[in-house]
Design an enzyme around this catalytic site. Structure first.
Site, PDB file in Angstrom:
ATOM      1  N   TYR A   1       0.812  -1.225   0.000  1.00 25.68           N
ATOM      2  CA  TYR A   1       0.000   0.000   0.000  1.00 25.68           C
ATOM      3  C   TYR A   1       0.840   1.268   0.000  1.00 25.68           C
ATOM      4  O   TYR A   1       0.298   2.340   0.283  1.00 25.68           O
ATOM      5  CB  TYR A   1      -0.853   0.072   1.270  1.00 25.68           C
ATOM      6  CG  TYR A   1      -1.774  -1.086   1.535  1.00 25.68           C
ATOM      7  CD1 TYR A   1      -2.765  -1.449   0.623  1.00 25.68           C
ATOM      8  CD2 TYR A   1      -1.691  -1.797   2.726  1.00 25.68           C
ATOM      9  CE1 TYR A   1      -3.636  -2.487   0.909  1.00 25.68           C
ATOM     10  CE2 TYR A   1      -2.565  -2.830   3.020  1.00 25.68           C
ATOM     11  CZ  TYR A   1      -3.533  -3.176   2.104  1.00 25.68           C
ATOM     12  OH  TYR A   1      -4.395  -4.187   2.395  1.00 25.68           O
TER      13      TYR A   1
ATOM     14  N   CYS B   1      13.719 -12.639  -0.770  1.00 25.59           N
ATOM     15  CA  CYS B   1      14.248 -12.539  -2.132  1.00 25.59           C
ATOM     16  C   CYS B   1      13.229 -11.884  -3.054  1.00 25.59           C
ATOM     17  O   CYS B   1      12.599 -12.542  -3.896  1.00 25.59           O
ATOM     18  CB  CYS B   1      14.632 -13.933  -2.627  1.00 25.59           C
ATOM     19  SG  CYS B   1      15.888 -14.632  -1.566  1.00 25.59           S
TER      20      CYS B   1
END
Ligand SMILES: *Cc1c(COP(=O)(O)O)cnc(C)c1O
Length: 433
Positions: free
Chosen positions: A332, A359
């Site tokens: 967000y 990752c």
């Protein structure tokens, strides 16, 4: 408001030293303040005392049993979005008779469970869902209490991913169709009992205007429906925004409500004084569904600095909490204040990215953030992480989910244990060759 502040240069939650919690329980670690939750609840409750009302805390913001128990003890109800959340509410000592069940896609199993437990209202989001509810209630020989979620087509002025009340969003029934939908229920759905009208226009609203616009638009509709269908309630949803930037200095008033009007986006005083005069004449029970407001400022995520790394263009602070523990920054563009547990002696700041071990390039907690110099082994607090923090955490990269602590003064209760490696593979099976 929150209960995190420096006392003698060490960051505390209420009267509990956070460094000692990090040492005892490890990191990443979620820490919640019972005082903050309680004061937010009672403040909102008090601001509404001129109208008959029920605060239905939106469980999805933070569904830890201890948090739900705290709210149940204060007399709160709950807004749930799944059978799993209802199960949690019941386990925490809450009552289904104070629960509303939201969501665009409730399953038969969830509906049966909620009907069996005596839910206060299914907040239906489509005419097709109403027919589905009618069918299931009929099959069980019960009446399903319902409200319809109205989509008022009002722009909440918040992030696109948390805007829910515009006509292009999947939520609710189109404003213009609502009267007909209620008439159809009354005529064709003998196993439904109309109880109310609901709306929820979005999350993290920092201005009162969209709330006022939505209530002004929907209140006349509610008035009209009330006459025809014996309504009990009007739910105005959640969405009250919180302040993500706070002072952590002791002596500073911990209530953001005490700051000058210009420094705060939306106060409970302003919220109530704008809305209560619009709601009181309806003479209905007013429901609110705050999630973030109740728990957002009440939580911090503690994380340890693993490495410092100078990249080609940026300096990275690599910490042991990642997007699997707190996804708001990457999902967000959420901004969380980050503070070292030991108050820095200097005012020097350095621009860094605070990143996790996952990752993924999107694995960050803060980008281009001015922080005091940090060192390997320091512990940092990511503040106002109590809402949509742990509940959105995952095991991505096969990382155990953090422990959760509820602080009550000088006491710190482990309210969820850190997952173990065995927890990570529980329920998995390798077929025999
Ligand atoms: C998520 C949600 C809420 C809570 O929103 P907040 O912004 O956390 O207050 C309330 N009602 C419904 C229907 C929701 O989906």
């Amino acid at each position: 408001m929150h209960s995190f502040r420096y006392i003698q240069n060490r960051l505390h939650c209420e009267s509990t030293d956070l460094e000692s919690l990090a040492q005892k329980h490890g990191t990443p670690l979620y820490v919640y303040s019972k005082e903050t939750i309680t004061s937010h609840f009672t403040r909102l409750d008090g601001a509404l005392n001129e109208v008959d009302h029920l605060i239905c805390y939106a469980v999805k913001a933070n569904s830890n049993l201890a948090v739900l128990h705290t709210i149940a003890k204060l007399g709160g109800g709950f807004d749930i979005v799944s059978g799993g959340e209802l199960f949690r509410v019941l386990k925490a000592g809450g009552s289904a008779s104070k629960c509303t069940f939201a969501g665009v896609g409730k399953t038969r199993g969830e509906i049966e469970f909620a009907l069996h437990e005596g839910i206060y209202s299914f907040n239906a989001e489509s005419e097709s869902e109403l027919r589905h509810l009618n069918q299931i209630a009929g099959d069980l020989g019960k009446k399903a209490p319902v409200a319809l979620r109205v989509n008022p087509n009002v722009d909440a002025g918040t992030h696109a991913k948390i805007t829910t009340g515009k006509k292009e969003n999947k939520f609710g029934v189109e404003f213009e169709r609502v009267i007909d939908a209620y008439a159809a229920v009354a005529q064709d759905c003998p196993h439904l009992e109309i109880r109310g009208v609901q709306m929820h226009i979005g999350s993290q609203l920092t201005s009162i205007d969209p709330f006022v616009q939505a209530v002004q638009k929907v209140a006349p509709l509610v008035e009209q429906l009330k006459e025809k269908h014996q309504l009990q309630f009007f739910s105005i949803g959640g969405g009250i925004g919180i302040v993500y930037r706070e002072s952590l200095d002791s002596g500073d008033p911990s209530w953001w409500g005490d700051k000058p009007e210009s420094d705060r986006p939306l106060t409970i005083g302003a919220y109530a004084s704008a809305l209560v005069p619009l709601l009181a004449p309806l003479k209905l029970r007013i429901l609110l569904e705050p999630g973030r407001f109740m728990v957002g400022n009440a939580g911090a995520l503690l994380t340890k600095v693993l490495h410092l790394k100078q990249g080609g263009a940026k300096k990275f602070v690599i910490v042991d909490a990642g997007m699997n523990d707190l996804i708001r920054p990457t999902l967000y563009e959420g901004w969380h204040q980050i503070a070292p547990l030991n108050k820095p002696a200097t005012n020097t700041l350095e621009k860094v990215d605070v990143v996790g071990p996952i990752c993924e390039t999107g694995d960050f907690l803060a980008q281009d953030r001015e922080l005091p110099p940090v060192h390997e082994g320091d512990t940092l607090a990511v503040l106002s992480a109590g809402a949509y923090g742990f509940t959105m955490a995952s095991n991505y990269n096969t990382r155990p989910m953090p422990a959760e602590i509820l602080v009550d003064g000088t006491k710190a209760h482990v309210v969820r244990e850190r997952q173990t490696l065995d927890d990570l593979i529980r329920g998995e099976h390798i077929p025999s060759d």
